[in-house]
Design a protein around this motif. Structure first.
Motif, PDB file in Angstrom:
ATOM      1  N   PRO A  92      15.597  -3.504  -5.953  1.00  0.00           N
ATOM      2  CA  PRO A  92      14.626  -2.669  -5.240  1.00  0.00           C
ATOM      3  C   PRO A  92      13.227  -2.821  -5.859  1.00  0.00           C
ATOM      4  CG  PRO A  92      16.046  -1.307  -6.636  1.00  0.00           C
ATOM      5  CD  PRO A  92      16.544  -2.715  -6.762  1.00  0.00           C
ATOM      6  N   PRO A  93      12.170  -2.709  -5.031  1.00  0.00           N
ATOM      7  CA  PRO A  93      10.806  -2.732  -5.566  1.00  0.00           C
ATOM      8  C   PRO A  93      10.636  -1.695  -6.680  1.00  0.00           C
ATOM      9  CG  PRO A  93      10.734  -2.878  -3.183  1.00  0.00           C
ATOM     10  CD  PRO A  93      12.176  -2.627  -3.557  1.00  0.00           C
ATOM     11  N   TRP A  94      10.077  -2.093  -7.790  1.00  0.00           N
ATOM     12  CA  TRP A  94       9.886  -1.269  -8.994  1.00  0.00           C
ATOM     13  C   TRP A  94      11.202  -0.680  -9.528  1.00  0.00           C
ATOM     14  CZ3 TRP A  94       6.454  -0.460  -4.757  1.00  0.00           C
ATOM     15  CH2 TRP A  94       5.192  -1.022  -4.929  1.00  0.00           C
TER      16      TRP A  94
ATOM     17  N   LEU B  43      17.458 -10.444  -2.467  1.00  0.00           N
ATOM     18  CA  LEU B  43      16.512  -9.662  -1.659  1.00  0.00           C
ATOM     19  C   LEU B  43      15.742  -8.655  -2.518  1.00  0.00           C
ATOM     20  CD1 LEU B  43      15.357  -8.628   1.044  1.00  0.00           C
ATOM     21  CD2 LEU B  43      17.404  -7.198   1.266  1.00  0.00           C
ATOM     22  N   HIS B  44      14.444  -8.579  -2.248  1.00  0.00           N
ATOM     23  CA  HIS B  44      13.562  -7.617  -2.931  1.00  0.00           C
ATOM     24  C   HIS B  44      12.770  -6.838  -1.876  1.00  0.00           C
ATOM     25  CE1 HIS B  44      11.463  -6.073  -6.399  1.00  0.00           C
ATOM     26  NE2 HIS B  44      10.326  -6.631  -6.126  1.00  0.00           N
ATOM     27  N   SER B  45      13.463  -6.493  -0.789  1.00  0.00           N
ATOM     28  CA  SER B  45      12.927  -5.685   0.325  1.00  0.00           C
ATOM     29  C   SER B  45      12.119  -6.500   1.343  1.00  0.00           C
ATOM     30  CB  SER B  45      12.055  -4.517  -0.155  1.00  0.00           C
ATOM     31  OG  SER B  45      10.726  -4.942  -0.413  1.00  0.00           O
TER      32      SER B  45
ATOM     33  N   GLU C  91       8.983  -5.587   2.706  1.00  0.00           N
ATOM     34  CA  GLU C  91       7.537  -5.665   2.466  1.00  0.00           C
ATOM     35  C   GLU C  91       7.095  -4.902   1.220  1.00  0.00           C
ATOM     36  OE1 GLU C  91       5.874  -4.287   6.173  1.00  0.00           O
ATOM     37  OE2 GLU C  91       6.970  -2.399   6.100  1.00  0.00           O
ATOM     38  N   HIS C  92       8.042  -4.675   0.312  1.00  0.00           N
ATOM     39  CA  HIS C  92       7.727  -4.094  -0.999  1.00  0.00           C
ATOM     40  C   HIS C  92       7.126  -2.698  -0.934  1.00  0.00           C
ATOM     41  CE1 HIS C  92       6.987  -4.164  -5.326  1.00  0.00           C
ATOM     42  NE2 HIS C  92       7.674  -5.282  -5.391  1.00  0.00           N
ATOM     43  N   ARG C  93       7.730  -1.843  -0.117  1.00  0.00           N
ATOM     44  CA  ARG C  93       7.308  -0.435  -0.122  1.00  0.00           C
ATOM     45  C   ARG C  93       8.061   0.325  -1.196  1.00  0.00           C
ATOM     46  NH1 ARG C  93       6.447   1.995   5.771  1.00  0.00           N
ATOM     47  NH2 ARG C  93       5.011   0.389   6.489  1.00  0.00           N
TER      48      ARG C  93
ATOM     49  N   PHE D 269      12.773 -13.927 -10.912  1.00  0.00           N
ATOM     50  CA  PHE D 269      11.381 -13.853 -10.468  1.00  0.00           C
ATOM     51  C   PHE D 269      11.288 -12.985  -9.225  1.00  0.00           C
ATOM     52  CE2 PHE D 269      12.016 -17.761 -12.781  1.00  0.00           C
ATOM     53  CZ  PHE D 269      10.985 -17.707 -13.704  1.00  0.00           C
ATOM     54  N   ASP D 270      10.374 -12.015  -9.269  1.00  0.00           N
ATOM     55  CA  ASP D 270      10.224 -11.064  -8.167  1.00  0.00           C
ATOM     56  C   ASP D 270       8.946 -11.310  -7.367  1.00  0.00           C
ATOM     57  OD1 ASP D 270      12.433  -9.875  -9.272  1.00  0.00           O
ATOM     58  OD2 ASP D 270      11.502  -7.927  -9.624  1.00  0.00           O
ATOM     59  N   ASP D 271       8.938 -10.793  -6.166  1.00  0.00           N
ATOM     60  CA  ASP D 271       7.745 -10.593  -5.315  1.00  0.00           C
ATOM     61  C   ASP D 271       7.297 -11.803  -4.494  1.00  0.00           C
ATOM     62  OD1 ASP D 271       7.882  -8.142  -6.522  1.00  0.00           O
ATOM     63  OD2 ASP D 271       5.867  -8.140  -7.349  1.00  0.00           O
ATOM     64  N   GLY D 272       7.848 -12.985  -4.762  1.00  0.00           N
ATOM     65  CA  GLY D 272       7.438 -14.180  -4.031  1.00  0.00           C
ATOM     66  C   GLY D 272       8.198 -14.313  -2.727  1.00  0.00           C
TER      67      GLY D 272
HETATM   68 ZN   LIG Z   1       8.487  -6.256  -7.017  1.00  0.00          ZN
END
Ligand SMILES: [Zn+2]
Length: 195
Positions: A98-100, A59-61, A63-65, A8-11
């Protein structure tokens, strides 16, 4: 048994992540959460709960840039601050997404520096779209899955391109598809078991 892993991403997001953790607990599934470090800072109790309940926190960064918009100095700060935030919860962070899925010239250097292993995904179900219903999400997962697949879903995302309320459909989609996948002989494993 065939294996798969839910990621699960982004949370985390206070509106959805707790409910998702309840479902995973009820189904006795351990998953992986690729968290945005600034979101982790907003809901530390959810990160603690993930760890207590046996999930992997990756880790998914910060702040998701998008990596193409980030130069060396930003990337350096991104990894440094993110690792500081996440390591406060105890234990080492071993995985990065990494984001995307987008990397730039500097990503590799920082992955080596922090000894992070990059994990992308095999299956997505467009669960971030406002038009994706729980049935559509469940059907896509069921059709696309294979032995060893890493499935990428989202427990948050309004700040990173997802539709408002979309994670609710993700959770309902999982309620539908988990029993089906089990019937098809799939076992839910952790990232550590699969990689
Ligand atoms: Zn993401």
């Amino acid at each position: 048994m065939k294996k798969l892993i839910l990621t699960f991403d982004d949370g985390p997001d206070n509106r959805y992540t707790g409910e998702l953790l309840d479902l995973l607990k009820q189904e006795q599934i351990r998953a992986a959460f690729f968290v945005v470090a600034n979101n982790a800072l907003q809901c530390p109790e959810l990160i603690k709960r993930m760890k207590e309940e046996g999930h992997t926190v990756g880790l998914h960064s910060l702040e998701h840039r998008h990596a193409y918009l980030c130069g060396y100095h930003y990337m350096k700060r991104d990894f440094l601050e993110s690792m500081r935030i996440l390591e406060r919860f105890g234990g080492r962070i071993l995985y990065y997404r990494p984001p995307w899925g987008v990397r730039n010239l500097f990503t590799g250097k920082f992955l080596r520096q922090y000894q992070l292993k990059m994990v992308l995904w095999d299956v997505m179900a467009e669960d971030w779209k406002g038009s994706s219903t729980p049935v559509m999400i469940a059907d896509k997962i069921e059709k696309r899955v294979f032995d060893g697949a890493v499935i990428c879903l989202h427990d948050a995302g309004e700040k990173s391109g997802g539709a408002k309320g979309a994670p609710r459909n993700t959770i309902e989609g999982l309620r539908l598809v988990i029993p089906k996948l089990r019937k098809e002989g799939y076992e839910f494993v952790t990232l550590e078991e699969l990689t």
